[in-house]
Design an enzyme around this catalytic site. Structure first.
Site, PDB file in Angstrom:
ATOM      1  N   HIS A  47       3.457   9.181  -4.482  1.00 35.50           N
ATOM      2  CA  HIS A  47       4.484   9.180  -5.522  1.00 35.50           C
ATOM      3  C   HIS A  47       3.831   9.415  -6.879  1.00 35.50           C
ATOM      4  O   HIS A  47       2.671   9.041  -7.100  1.00 35.50           O
ATOM      5  CB  HIS A  47       5.215   7.839  -5.546  1.00 35.50           C
ATOM      6  CG  HIS A  47       6.090   7.602  -4.355  1.00 35.50           C
ATOM      7  ND1 HIS A  47       7.183   6.772  -4.415  1.00 35.50           N
ATOM      8  CD2 HIS A  47       6.047   8.076  -3.091  1.00 35.50           C
ATOM      9  CE1 HIS A  47       7.767   6.748  -3.234  1.00 35.50           C
ATOM     10  NE2 HIS A  47       7.084   7.534  -2.402  1.00 35.50           N
ATOM     11  N   GLU A  49       4.071   8.018  -9.733  1.00 39.55           N
ATOM     12  CA  GLU A  49       3.572   6.834 -10.436  1.00 39.55           C
ATOM     13  C   GLU A  49       2.220   6.388  -9.889  1.00 39.55           C
ATOM     14  O   GLU A  49       1.311   6.051 -10.651  1.00 39.55           O
ATOM     15  CB  GLU A  49       4.566   5.667 -10.311  1.00 39.55           C
ATOM     16  CG  GLU A  49       5.935   5.967 -10.865  1.00 39.55           C
ATOM     17  CD  GLU A  49       6.916   6.471  -9.807  1.00 39.55           C
ATOM     18  OE1 GLU A  49       8.096   6.112  -9.911  1.00 39.55           O
ATOM     19  OE2 GLU A  49       6.510   7.220  -8.895  1.00 39.55           O
ATOM     20  N   CYS A  80       6.277   1.651  -6.172  1.00 43.76           N
ATOM     21  CA  CYS A  80       5.774   2.035  -7.491  1.00 43.76           C
ATOM     22  C   CYS A  80       6.002   0.942  -8.534  1.00 43.76           C
ATOM     23  O   CYS A  80       5.167   0.743  -9.413  1.00 43.76           O
ATOM     24  CB  CYS A  80       6.402   3.355  -7.909  1.00 43.76           C
ATOM     25  SG  CYS A  80       5.902   4.709  -6.817  1.00 43.76           S
TER      26      CYS A  80
END
Length: 144
Positions: A47, A49, A80
């Site tokens: 992801h 992040e 995240c």
């Protein structure tokens, strides 16, 4: 947020959902950049992040990112949001809300859970229409 949006647009070339993130220090210098790489790297933790937080920690030479801000185009998921808490960022700035999987206030609120030992400030809705439009265009093109 404009830097995070640029990262999100870069994810389009790999077929990944266009989500981007940056980590900035107290002076506004970008320490880490990230975009979704789940498809490109076959990585479920890829992801935006997480990618940005890892890059910032490498740049800083330590995992604690106190004094930093995580800026992301879409509200972080539980993984995240947890990473933001565990990295000790001071704040999370987000663009669009994620009513289906968001964990910074919409579906869950991991970052402000009083049971945790660190609670970043949350600033929401920054350039939200731009973030939402990028995602809407992507899903319109990828779903019948």
């Amino acid at each position: 947020m404009r830097e995070a949006l640029a990262e999100a647009r870069a994810a389009l070339g790999t077929g990944d959902v266009p989500i981007g993130a940056v980590v900035v220090d107290g002076d506004g210098a970008v320490l880490g950049r990230g975009r979704n790489v789940r498809e490109a790297e076959a990585d479920p933790t890829g992801h935006a992040e997480v990618v940005a937080l890892r890059a910032a920690a490498r740049a800083r030479g330590e995992w604690r990112l106190d004094g930093c801000t995580l800026v992301v185009t879409l509200e972080p998921c539980t993984m995240c949001a947890g990473a933001a808490v565990l990295s000790r960022v001071d704040r999370v700035v987000l663009g669009a809300w994620d009513d289906k999987a968001g964990a910074v206030g919409s579906l869950w609120d991991v970052v402000r859970d009083r049971r945790l030992n660190h609670r970043p400030e949350v600033v929401a809705g920054v350039l939200a229409p731009d973030s939402a439009a990028l995602l809407e265009d992507f899903f319109r093109a990828h779903r019948p």
